[in-house]
Design an enzyme around this catalytic site. Structure first.
Site, PDB file in Angstrom:
ATOM      1  CE  LYS A  68      -4.027  -1.958   2.290  1.00  0.00           C
ATOM      2  NZ  LYS A  68      -4.982  -1.869   3.389  1.00  0.00           N
ATOM      3  CG  ASP A  94      -7.992   0.457   3.726  1.00  0.00           C
ATOM      4  OD1 ASP A  94      -8.841  -0.369   3.359  1.00  0.00           O
ATOM      5  OD2 ASP A  94      -6.760   0.253   3.664  1.00  0.00           O
ATOM      6  N   GLY A 122      -1.757  -0.271  17.125  1.00  0.00           N
ATOM      7  CA  GLY A 122      -1.086  -0.439  15.835  1.00  0.00           C
ATOM      8  C   GLY A 122      -0.759   0.911  15.221  1.00  0.00           C
ATOM      9  CG  ASN A 165      -7.582   0.920  -0.407  1.00  0.00           C
ATOM     10  OD1 ASN A 165      -7.794   1.960  -1.031  1.00  0.00           O
ATOM     11  ND2 ASN A 165      -8.543   0.296   0.246  1.00  0.00           N
ATOM     12  CG  ASN A 188       2.892   0.143  16.654  1.00  0.00           C
ATOM     13  OD1 ASN A 188       2.169  -0.810  16.390  1.00  0.00           O
ATOM     14  ND2 ASN A 188       4.009   0.406  15.994  1.00  0.00           N
TER      15      ASN A 188
HETATM   16  P1  NAP Z   1       0.847  -3.467   8.724  1.00  0.00           P
HETATM   17  O1  NAP Z   1       1.022  -2.222   7.931  1.00  0.00           O
HETATM   18  O2  NAP Z   1       1.781  -4.608   8.528  1.00  0.00           O
HETATM   19  O3  NAP Z   1       0.880  -3.029  10.285  1.00  0.00           O
HETATM   20  C1  NAP Z   1       0.733  -3.989  11.298  1.00  0.00           C
HETATM   21  C2  NAP Z   1       0.676  -3.289  12.659  1.00  0.00           C
HETATM   22  O4  NAP Z   1       0.393  -4.268  13.643  1.00  0.00           O
HETATM   23  C3  NAP Z   1       1.979  -2.615  13.077  1.00  0.00           C
HETATM   24  O5  NAP Z   1       1.664  -1.489  13.837  1.00  0.00           O
HETATM   25  C4  NAP Z   1       2.653  -3.702  13.922  1.00  0.00           C
HETATM   26  O6  NAP Z   1       3.491  -3.178  14.934  1.00  0.00           O
HETATM   27  C5  NAP Z   1       1.469  -4.332  14.592  1.00  0.00           C
HETATM   28  N1  NAP Z   1       1.682  -5.735  14.927  1.00  0.00           N
HETATM   29  C6  NAP Z   1       1.970  -6.738  14.065  1.00  0.00           C
HETATM   30  N2  NAP Z   1       2.068  -7.906  14.738  1.00  0.00           N
HETATM   31  C7  NAP Z   1       1.881  -7.607  16.047  1.00  0.00           C
HETATM   32  C8  NAP Z   1       1.891  -8.393  17.238  1.00  0.00           C
HETATM   33  N3  NAP Z   1       2.108  -9.726  17.218  1.00  0.00           N
HETATM   34  N4  NAP Z   1       1.640  -7.756  18.411  1.00  0.00           N
HETATM   35  C9  NAP Z   1       1.413  -6.428  18.448  1.00  0.00           C
HETATM   36  N5  NAP Z   1       1.412  -5.634  17.359  1.00  0.00           N
HETATM   37  C10 NAP Z   1       1.634  -6.226  16.176  1.00  0.00           C
HETATM   38  O7  NAP Z   1      -0.605  -4.088   8.511  1.00  0.00           O
HETATM   39  P2  NAP Z   1      -1.961  -3.280   8.208  1.00  0.00           P
HETATM   40  O8  NAP Z   1      -2.159  -3.127   6.760  1.00  0.00           O
HETATM   41  O9  NAP Z   1      -1.940  -2.063   9.059  1.00  0.00           O
HETATM   42  O10 NAP Z   1      -3.062  -4.338   8.712  1.00  0.00           O
HETATM   43  C11 NAP Z   1      -3.278  -4.581  10.093  1.00  0.00           C
HETATM   44  C12 NAP Z   1      -4.482  -5.495  10.254  1.00  0.00           C
HETATM   45  O11 NAP Z   1      -5.668  -4.827   9.837  1.00  0.00           O
HETATM   46  C13 NAP Z   1      -4.421  -6.786   9.415  1.00  0.00           C
HETATM   47  O12 NAP Z   1      -4.919  -7.861  10.182  1.00  0.00           O
HETATM   48  C14 NAP Z   1      -5.343  -6.509   8.259  1.00  0.00           C
HETATM   49  O13 NAP Z   1      -5.941  -7.698   7.747  1.00  0.00           O
HETATM   50  C15 NAP Z   1      -6.396  -5.645   8.944  1.00  0.00           C
HETATM   51  N6  NAP Z   1      -7.085  -4.775   7.970  1.00  0.00           N
HETATM   52  C16 NAP Z   1      -8.438  -4.913   7.878  1.00  0.00           C
HETATM   53  C17 NAP Z   1      -9.116  -4.105   6.999  1.00  0.00           C
HETATM   54  C18 NAP Z   1     -10.602  -4.262   6.893  1.00  0.00           C
HETATM   55  O14 NAP Z   1     -11.174  -3.748   5.920  1.00  0.00           O
HETATM   56  N7  NAP Z   1     -11.260  -4.881   7.847  1.00  0.00           N
HETATM   57  C19 NAP Z   1      -8.455  -3.161   6.210  1.00  0.00           C
HETATM   58  C20 NAP Z   1      -7.075  -3.037   6.339  1.00  0.00           C
HETATM   59  C21 NAP Z   1      -6.400  -3.861   7.227  1.00  0.00           C
HETATM   60  P3  NAP Z   1       5.033  -2.757  14.661  1.00  0.00           P
HETATM   61  O15 NAP Z   1       4.991  -1.391  14.029  1.00  0.00           O
HETATM   62  O16 NAP Z   1       5.619  -2.725  16.025  1.00  0.00           O
HETATM   63  O17 NAP Z   1       5.604  -3.808  13.758  1.00  0.00           O
END
Ligand code: NAP
Length: 283
Positions: free
Chosen positions: A65, A101, A125, A86, A149
């Site tokens: 993204k 989003d 996050g 996105n 975070n």
């Molecule tokens: P991303 O850019 O990879 O960011 C992931 C975030 O989660 C980072 O802040 C990371 O922290 C944190 N994180 C990862 N693993 C962790 C753990 N085990 N414990 C604590 N914090 C953790 O991913 P993203 O695009 O933001 O997506 C995040 C989630 O949202 C995913 O599950 C995705 O499927 C969901 N999502 C849903 C929708 C929807 O429409 N429902 C839309 C977008 C995303 P660090 O910075 O410390 O690494």
């Protein structure tokens, strides 16, 4: 026959192909929606292919993204402010980047929480999804936004960025389970949003919750962006605490519907998309 694709890595568990194809078929638009599993090194070439007449555009998901932004001919203001694309729309051979989003999140949030104005929220996050959610909340005049975070610097950078946009009060707290500042902050919030993948099926954090039940208050609305499973461990903890619990499926379908409308210029068949998404998730 036109095409729309989704670019991401991995894509095995994506439900977007199921509900987007159902929408195109329902309206008889003769469009196919294909998953292009694309490693980061191949992103630029994949985006270049989208310039052909055959394509209406694309969805872009983890981990592309942010990188996609640099390859666009033009970027919508919200996507630029959020720093992530996105949705790609091809118009006259040019690629335009959007972010649906944030609006998808707001449409989903309006049901459990019609207004966030002046309220206090905590965002878990600071990745791509958290940036879109944070942007949505400050645009809707949230009173205070707390960001927690794992990587604290990333949280601080996001808090600063959001403050610069709308001068909303933003602050960060450490994510650590042993630090009392996180439960204190959660306890004082009207809304908690999980924008980490913790709890997501098919990941190492499947079945886990980012915060324990004991930290949740019954007045807090808990919104989990994770949509698989439908009832994550966090949502189960929220319900056990007497709180209102909301899963990520509504946001997923709404962001997809907004993308659909950008590609086609037609209203998205929401009911068809919800049904197909639920079926794809086995719900
Ligand atoms: P991303 O850019 O990879 O960011 C992931 C975030 O989660 C980072 O802040 C990371 O922290 C944190 N994180 C990862 N693993 C962790 C753990 N085990 N414990 C604590 N914090 C953790 O991913 P993203 O695009 O933001 O997506 C995040 C989630 O949202 C995913 O599950 C995705 O499927 C969901 N999502 C849903 C929708 C929807 O429409 N429902 C839309 C977008 C995303 P660090 O910075 O410390 O690494």
């Amino acid at each position: 026959m036109k095409q729309v694709v989704i670019l991401g890595y991995p894509l095995m568990h994506s439900v977007s192909p199921a509900f987007q194809q159902a929408a195109f078929d329902h309206l008889g638009l003769g469009v196919t929606y294909n998953a292009w599993e694309t490693e980061p090194a191949d992103l630029e070439a994949a985006l270049e292919r989208l310039r052909q007449d055959l394509f209406l555009g694309a969805n872009v998901t983890i981990p592309h993204k942010e990188a996609t932004l640099a390859h666009m001919d033009d970027v919508d203001k919200a996507a630029r402010d959020i720093g992530a694309v996105n949705t790609v729309v091809r118009r006259d051979g040019r690629l335009i980047g959007y972010n649906t989003d944030y609006e998808g999140f707001l449409r989903a949030l309006r049901v459990p929480m019609p207004s966030v104005m002046g309220k206090r929220a905590i965002l878990l996050g600071a990745g791509g999804a958290a940036r879109a959610v944070g942007y949505a909340l400050v645009r809707e005049s949230i009173g205070t936004l707390v960001i927690a975070n794992r990587n604290r610097q990333r949280a601080e950078a996001l808090a600063k960025q959001l403050w610069r946009f709308h001068s909303v009060r933003t602050m960060t707290v450490p994510m650590g389970m042993d630090d009392p500042r996180l439960p204190e902050a959660i306890n004082r919030c009207h809304l908690l949003v999980n924008a980490t993948p913790v709890g997501m099926a098919h990941t190492t954090a499947e079945g886990q919750t980012p915060v324990p039940q004991g930290w949740l208050a019954s007045r807090t609305i808990v919104f989990d962006l994770v949509y698989n499973p439908e009832r994550t461990a966090l949502l189960q903890a929220a319900m056990a605490a007497g709180a209102k619990a909301w899963g990520g499926l509504d946001m997923l379908v709404h962001q997809g519907a907004l993308s659909f409308e950008l590609w086609t210029g037609q209203p998205a068949p929401l009911a068809v998309m919800f049904k197909a998404a639920r079926e794809a998730l086995g719900q």
